[in-house]
Design a protein around this motif. Structure first.
Motif, PDB file in Angstrom:
ATOM      1  N   GLY A  35      26.450  18.127  -0.495  1.00 33.99           N
ATOM      2  CA  GLY A  35      25.316  17.260  -0.845  1.00 33.99           C
ATOM      3  C   GLY A  35      24.997  16.315   0.309  1.00 33.99           C
ATOM      4  N   TYR A  38      22.777  18.085   2.771  1.00 38.74           N
ATOM      5  CA  TYR A  38      21.366  18.149   2.352  1.00 38.74           C
ATOM      6  C   TYR A  38      20.714  16.775   2.471  1.00 38.74           C
ATOM      7  N   ARG A  92      22.373   7.579   1.214  1.00 38.27           N
ATOM      8  CA  ARG A  92      22.524   7.296  -0.230  1.00 38.27           C
ATOM      9  C   ARG A  92      21.379   6.455  -0.785  1.00 38.27           C
ATOM     10  N   VAL A 100      15.495  14.520  -1.728  1.00 40.72           N
ATOM     11  CA  VAL A 100      16.506  15.532  -1.393  1.00 40.72           C
ATOM     12  C   VAL A 100      16.381  16.827  -2.212  1.00 40.72           C
ATOM     13  N   ARG A 110      18.347  26.134   2.846  1.00 39.97           N
ATOM     14  CA  ARG A 110      19.572  26.592   2.183  1.00 39.97           C
ATOM     15  C   ARG A 110      20.314  27.611   3.054  1.00 39.97           C
ATOM     16  N   GLU A 129      32.340  20.705  -2.535  1.00 42.48           N
ATOM     17  CA  GLU A 129      31.555  20.361  -3.735  1.00 42.48           C
ATOM     18  C   GLU A 129      30.059  20.469  -3.493  1.00 42.48           C
ATOM     19  N   ASP A 185      17.114  20.863  -9.490  1.00 44.58           N
ATOM     20  CA  ASP A 185      18.216  21.631  -8.900  1.00 44.58           C
ATOM     21  C   ASP A 185      18.578  22.854  -9.749  1.00 44.58           C
TER      22      ASP A 185
HETATM   23  O1   DC Z   1      25.809  15.995  -4.583  1.00 42.57           O
HETATM   24  P1   DC Z   1      24.615  15.086  -4.211  1.00 42.57           P
HETATM   25  O2   DC Z   1      24.067  14.329  -5.367  1.00 42.57           O
HETATM   26  O3   DC Z   1      24.932  14.213  -3.034  1.00 42.57           O
HETATM   27  O4   DC Z   1      23.473  16.121  -3.727  1.00 42.57           O
HETATM   28  C1   DC Z   1      22.207  15.706  -3.316  1.00 42.57           C
HETATM   29  C2   DC Z   1      21.195  16.811  -3.518  1.00 42.57           C
HETATM   30  O5   DC Z   1      21.426  17.869  -2.589  1.00 42.57           O
HETATM   31  C3   DC Z   1      21.171  17.458  -4.883  1.00 42.57           C
HETATM   32  O6   DC Z   1      20.325  16.771  -5.790  1.00 42.57           O
HETATM   33  C4   DC Z   1      20.667  18.856  -4.602  1.00 42.57           C
HETATM   34  C5   DC Z   1      21.107  19.121  -3.186  1.00 42.57           C
HETATM   35  N1   DC Z   1      22.271  19.993  -3.101  1.00 42.57           N
HETATM   36  C6   DC Z   1      22.060  21.347  -3.189  1.00 42.57           C
HETATM   37  O7   DC Z   1      20.929  21.770  -3.408  1.00 42.57           O
HETATM   38  N2   DC Z   1      23.093  22.203  -3.023  1.00 42.57           N
HETATM   39  C7   DC Z   1      24.331  21.766  -2.790  1.00 42.57           C
HETATM   40  N3   DC Z   1      25.319  22.642  -2.605  1.00 42.57           N
HETATM   41  C8   DC Z   1      24.581  20.373  -2.726  1.00 42.57           C
HETATM   42  C9   DC Z   1      23.534  19.512  -2.907  1.00 42.57           C
END
Ligand code: DC
Length: 224
Positions: A35, A38, A92, A100, A110, A129, A185
């Motif tokens: 995350g 991203y 953050r 995001v 991606r 994660e 998401d």
């Molecule tokens: O885990 P996080 O809340 O910090 O992630 C932020 C955003 O990043 C989440 O809303 C969607 C994207 N994300 C994603 O699409 N794929 C991932 N493996 C991790 C995060």
């Protein structure tokens, strides 16, 4: 190839980050916060484009090719570097939270991220994660966990985390953002957030952080 992968997926605020970080520390595994990657890409886009509502997808695709994102562990803290600048706190903010999800739904973003994530994990034991770890990034992970919790509980936890970073957030706004991101998401076309068929569900609504970390650690140790 990574050595041993613990894949932890789940919605925003489900407890993934806290658990993943703590379990990685206990096992001396590398903590891979996808995350954060991203978020860093989103920050770069916002720095180039400003917060206009419409996302310039062509610009995102262009930017991503010229971006360097590093996750570094220094003094047992995790830091995120964007083009060699420490952006651990900047990623953050509300601004990043609001952009995001749409940016991470872009297939080229991606593809770039998944390649990077596999590169970072190469030869390591990792706790990774995100949203698509057990389904797309590491479908052969030795342990897959899917974390979930009640929305209000997730929002309260997220608010507390932000507070600890001196970022003030109204609870209603946090709830709105979690709902928006969960929906975005889980419904995007490419690698949406979903439980891998072989993932173990951990519901964290009524358990403490200590209990959730102990539980995930136990699951991993049984497989090690
Ligand atoms: O885990 P996080 O809340 O910090 O992630 C932020 C955003 O990043 C989440 O809303 C969607 C994207 N994300 C994603 O699409 N794929 C991932 N493996 C991790 C995060």
């Amino acid at each position: 190839m990574a050595k041993f992968v613990v894949a932890i997926d789940g919605g925003a605020g489900s407890g993934k980050s806290t658990t993943a970080k703590a379990v990685a520390k206990r096992l001396n595994f590398f903590y891979l916060d996808t995350g954060a990657m991203y978020r860093a890409a989103t920050l770069k886009y916002l720095q180039c484009r400003g917060s206009t509502d419409n996302i310039d997808r062509a610009l995102v695709k262009e930017i991503i090719k010229q971006t360097r994102i590093d996750l570094r562990q220094q003094n047992s803290e995790n830091h995120v570097f964007l083009d060699n600048k420490n952006v651990t706190l900047e990623i953050r903010t509300h601004r990043v939270n609001n952009f995001v999800s749409p940016i991470s739904a872009i297939p080229e973003v991606r593809e770039w991220m998944v390649e990077k994530q596999r590169e970072v994990a190469e030869g390591k034991n990792v706790v990774c994660e995100g949203r698509d770890i057990g389904t797309v990034v590491f479908p052969d992970a030795q342990v897959k966990i899917y974390m979930q919790a009640d929305l209000k509980m997730r929002a309260q936890r997220r608010q507390k985390e932000l507070d600890a970073k001196n970022i003030k957030a109204d609870l209603d706004k946090v709830i709105e953002n979690l709902k928006f991101r969960d929906k975005y998401d889980s419904s995007r076309e490419h690698s949406p957030l979903k439980k891998a068929a072989d993932a173990i569900v951990v519901d964290t609504t009524n358990i403490t952080i200590e209990q959730e970390v102990d539980l995930v650690e136990k699951i991993v140790r049984e497989k090690l």
